[in-house]
Design an enzyme around this catalytic site. Structure first.
Site, PDB file in Angstrom:
ATOM      1  N   LYS A 112       0.784  -1.474  -0.011  1.00  0.00           N
ATOM      2  CA  LYS A 112      -0.204   0.091  -0.208  1.00  0.00           C
ATOM      3  C   LYS A 112       0.824   1.042  -0.005  1.00  0.00           C
ATOM      4  CE  LYS A 112      -4.310   1.233   2.463  1.00  0.00           C
ATOM      5  NZ  LYS A 112      -4.828   1.236   3.844  1.00  0.00           N
TER       6      LYS A 112
HETATM    7  C1  E4P Z   1      -8.094   1.579   4.025  1.00  0.00           C
HETATM    8  O1  E4P Z   1      -7.311   1.444   3.133  1.00  0.00           O
HETATM    9  C2  E4P Z   1      -7.993   3.069   4.701  1.00  0.00           C
HETATM   10  O2  E4P Z   1      -6.754   3.053   5.430  1.00  0.00           O
HETATM   11  C3  E4P Z   1      -9.254   3.269   5.463  1.00  0.00           C
HETATM   12  O3  E4P Z   1     -10.359   2.867   5.092  1.00  0.00           O
HETATM   13  C4  E4P Z   1      -9.187   4.554   6.078  1.00  0.00           C
HETATM   14  O4  E4P Z   1     -10.489   4.635   6.945  1.00  0.00           O
HETATM   15  P1  E4P Z   1     -10.766   5.729   7.805  1.00  0.00           P
HETATM   16  O5  E4P Z   1     -10.944   7.011   7.323  1.00  0.00           O
HETATM   17  O6  E4P Z   1     -12.082   5.362   8.567  1.00  0.00           O
HETATM   18  O7  E4P Z   1      -9.503   5.935   8.733  1.00  0.00           O
END
Ligand code: E4P
Length: 217
Positions: A87
């Site tokens: 990622k």
């Molecule tokens: C996923 O890949 C993201 O890191 C995550 O969905 C972020 O979510 P949040 O906005 O609730 O922190």
């Protein structure tokens, strides 16, 4: 639409996996820190455990922000397990690194995406997944699902193969709306997944059926 769970909590991952509907996992540094995971070895061990629990892509986020740093870190993450997806944040060096990973057969998830232009760049670099953060967009009084729809339309009309992974899901309705607009994947907290099961008429109907069933015995 594929269902990923958005957590580093092993109990929640197990609970979602036991439902039989789980296709993968996403994590981020905040979610890892929440579980108290610290240090390179502990981080790698945690990702390995998740990969052994779930048969599907597991997103592991790099902490570096330079091209060289992201590539070094991503290579190590990818070596943990074949299901690891590196990622990478949507920054200039991140895009360069995604292109490098693409050319070297390493799967990627381009994260922190908040515009269609960013999603086009991620696809051009060959990202496996692009993650628009719909809850955070809604928090700023824009429409996150509308962005997902826009990206889906662009990718379809341009023939990009990058999968649209709706992230930052806050509730079951987000999941339903993402399915409506053609997201390839939704990554969700466990509560939002379980929320899809709920309807008071189901509960009332079942209570009545169980009561009437007693009269039959
Ligand atoms: C996923 O890949 C993201 O890191 C995550 O969905 C972020 O979510 P949040 O906005 O609730 O922190």
């Amino acid at each position: 639409m594929k269902f990923f769970i958005d957590t580093a909590n092993l109990a929640q991952i197990q609970e979602a996996n036991d439902l039989g509907i789980l296709d993968g996992v996403t994590t981020n540094p905040s979610l890892m820190a929440k579980e108290g995971i610290k240090g390179t070895e502990a981080i790698a061990a945690h990702y390995k455990t998740i990969c052994e629990m779930v048969d599907g892509p597991v997103s592991a986020e790099v902490l570096g922000t330079t091209f060289e740093g992201i590539v070094e870190e991503g290579k190590k993450l990818a070596a943990i397990h074949e299901n690891i997806v590196v990622k990478v944040p949507m920054i200039k060096d991140g895009i360069k690194a995604i292109k490098w990973f693409t050319d070297n057969g390493i799967l990627t998830n381009c994260t922190l995406v908040f515009s269609a232009g960013q999603a086009i760049m991620a696809a051009k670099a060959g990202a496996t997944f692009v993650s628009p953060f719909i809850g955070r967009i809604d928090d700023s009084s824009w429409d996150g699902v509308q962005l997902v729809e826009q990206i889906v339309n662009i990718y379809n009309s341009q023939g990009f193969l990058t999968e649209v992974l709706a992230a930052s899901i806050r509730n079951p309705l987000h999941i339903v709306r993402c399915a409506e607009v053609g997201a390839d994947v939704c990554t969700c907290p466990l509560n939002s997944i379980l929320g899809l099961l709920k309807h008071p008429l189901t509960d009332n109907g079942l209570a009545q059926f169980l009561k009437d069933a007693q009269a039959m015995q």
